[in-house]
Design a protein around this motif. Sequence first.
Motif, mmCIF file in Angstrom:
data_model
loop_
_atom_site.group_PDB
_atom_site.id
_atom_site.type_symbol
_atom_site.label_atom_id
_atom_site.label_comp_id
_atom_site.label_asym_id
_atom_site.label_seq_id
_atom_site.Cartn_x
_atom_site.Cartn_y
_atom_site.Cartn_z
ATOM 1 N N LEU A 90 0.827 -1.201 0.000
ATOM 2 C CA LEU A 90 0.000 0.000 0.000
ATOM 3 C C LEU A 90 0.864 1.254 0.000
ATOM 4 O O LEU A 90 1.948 1.273 0.571
ATOM 5 N N CYS A 95 -3.835 5.780 0.429
ATOM 6 C CA CYS A 95 -4.654 5.448 1.602
ATOM 7 C C CYS A 95 -5.253 6.704 2.231
ATOM 8 O O CYS A 95 -6.417 6.719 2.634
ATOM 9 N N ALA A 203 -5.801 0.643 6.619
ATOM 10 C CA ALA A 203 -5.990 -0.073 5.356
ATOM 11 C C ALA A 203 -5.165 -1.351 5.313
ATOM 12 O O ALA A 203 -5.616 -2.384 4.787
#
Length: 218
Positions: A90, A95, A203
């Motif tokens: 990520l 995010c 996340a």
Amino acid sequence: MDRRILFINPNASSSCTAGIADAIAPFGPGLEVTSLADGPPAIVTWRDWFRVAEPLCRVIEATPADAYVIACVSDPGLEAARTATDRPVLGMFRCAVAAALARAERFGVIGFTAASLPRHRRILAGMGVEARMAGWVPLNLPMEALTDAVAPQRRIAEAAQRLADEGAEVVILGCAGMAGHVAVAREAAGVPVIEPCRAAAAAAVLAAMEEVVAPVSA
């Protein structure tokens, strides 16, 4: 459930790495932070951004984890890093933007330096949400000033208030080095503030859970 989520700070700033660790500590055990010892002092230029891609891949290949976070708010090397593992990787800025848009229609970004804007615009264009950015204000401070407990607060407050005046309904702190300054930005702007380390932690925890939870039978 045991899990390991690795945050990789691509710069060599120990104060920035410590700030990331403090920001994600409330998410409990299993979240770790490391950095690139030979990385640049900060990700400022496109050359910095491209330079760290291969070292990030090597760290991921050498360090098993359930999920990885590129702990810089310009998501350097993200596309390359995703080829180094079959686990989720990520980017903090992506995010943070997703978290901001879950709270409001229009967001503003407090940038690290003016040189960060093209990288942020590229990400926003890829996400299809550039039109929802109400404003973008750079601080143009060195990393070690940004991570100081007091020194950048006036500049951060001014930037946050300006973004709110320009129509931002939520403000994103556009550098991991600002992790300790959520309260001053929120007080100045009077709107929610998204801190990218925490947005990415939330996340990543979800992504790691999805990796191990068996599909629900029909």
